[in-house]
Design a protein around this motif. Structure first.
Motif, PDB file in Angstrom:
ATOM      1  N   LEU A  58       0.829  -1.204   0.000  1.00 14.46           N
ATOM      2  CA  LEU A  58       0.000   0.000   0.000  1.00 14.46           C
ATOM      3  C   LEU A  58       0.863   1.253   0.000  1.00 14.46           C
ATOM      4  N   SER A  59       1.977   1.228   0.751  1.00 13.58           N
ATOM      5  CA  SER A  59       2.919   2.347   0.764  1.00 13.58           C
ATOM      6  C   SER A  59       4.314   1.825   1.077  1.00 13.58           C
ATOM      7  N   VAL A  74      12.106 -10.417  -4.899  1.00 15.67           N
ATOM      8  CA  VAL A  74      11.076  -9.625  -5.555  1.00 15.67           C
ATOM      9  C   VAL A  74      10.950  -8.314  -4.792  1.00 15.67           C
ATOM     10  N   VAL A  75      11.006  -7.197  -5.517  1.00 15.40           N
ATOM     11  CA  VAL A  75      10.862  -5.877  -4.913  1.00 15.40           C
ATOM     12  C   VAL A  75       9.525  -5.303  -5.356  1.00 15.40           C
ATOM     13  N   LEU A  76       8.714  -4.911  -4.371  1.00 12.99           N
ATOM     14  CA  LEU A  76       7.380  -4.396  -4.629  1.00 12.99           C
ATOM     15  C   LEU A  76       7.257  -2.953  -4.155  1.00 12.99           C
ATOM     16  N   GLY A  77       6.659  -2.121  -4.984  1.00 11.28           N
ATOM     17  CA  GLY A  77       6.344  -0.756  -4.612  1.00 11.28           C
ATOM     18  C   GLY A  77       4.843  -0.615  -4.424  1.00 11.28           C
ATOM     19  N   PRO A  78       4.377   0.604  -4.145  1.00 11.63           N
ATOM     20  CA  PRO A  78       2.953   0.826  -3.937  1.00 11.63           C
ATOM     21  C   PRO A  78       2.112   0.319  -5.114  1.00 11.63           C
ATOM     22  N   ASN A  79       1.007  -0.312  -4.767  1.00 17.47           N
ATOM     23  CA  ASN A  79       0.044  -0.840  -5.740  1.00 17.47           C
ATOM     24  C   ASN A  79       0.561  -2.029  -6.531  1.00 17.47           C
ATOM     25  N   SER A 101       3.447  -0.268   4.522  1.00 19.50           N
ATOM     26  CA  SER A 101       2.097  -0.769   4.793  1.00 19.50           C
ATOM     27  C   SER A 101       1.729  -1.779   3.718  1.00 19.50           C
ATOM     28  N   ILE A 102       1.206  -2.925   4.173  1.00 16.04           N
ATOM     29  CA  ILE A 102       0.862  -3.995   3.237  1.00 16.04           C
ATOM     30  C   ILE A 102      -0.536  -4.530   3.515  1.00 16.04           C
TER      31      ILE A 102
END
Length: 128
Positions: A58-59, A74-79, A101-102
């Motif tokens: 989420l953020s 794996v790298v995750l950003g917002p959305n 925030s997830i």
């Protein structure tokens, strides 16, 4: 948990707590819990032998670490979301103390540390 006649405001729900790595249930969909959490630094290496695990950021930026041979981190950003396959050992982490925030989607009763018992990190899900 949210009233069924009102939408769930995730930003508001996240503002109601500060504890890290302690998922809060915001809704239930059939046999699945929809959870939110705040995370920072590194979690514990763990797996869920009977279920996949969905992470939606989420953020902030979340890295899901995997062992060599399991496809790389794996790298995750917002959305962005990623599904960790059942039985695959992984370790979520953030960089430089960033709070992320997830949203998680898991079957009811799934423990956040999987098969690992860690007194500091193992938390029963609570409603928010």
């Amino acid at each position: 948990m949210s009233n069924t006649n009102k939408p769930i405001d995730l930003a508001h729900s996240l503002s109601l707590f500060n504890d890290l790595w302690s998922p809060k249930r915001v809704a239930t969909l059939n046999d699945y819990d929809i959870k939110i959490a705040k995370v920072s630094d590194s979690f514990v290496w763990h797996s869920h032998k009977d279920t996949d695990e969905l992470f939606l950021v989420l953020s902030g930026t979340l890295t899901i670490q995997f062992h060599p041979g399991d496809g790389g981190n794996v790298v995750l950003g917002p959305n962005q979301l990623f599904i960790v396959p059942k039985g695959v050992e992984h370790c979520p982490r953030t960089e430089n103390g960033e709070e992320v925030s997830i949203l998680l989607v898991e079957p009811k009763g799934v423990v956040n540390t999987g098969e690992v018992t860690d007194a500091k990190l193992t938390n029963a899900v609570k409603d928010i």
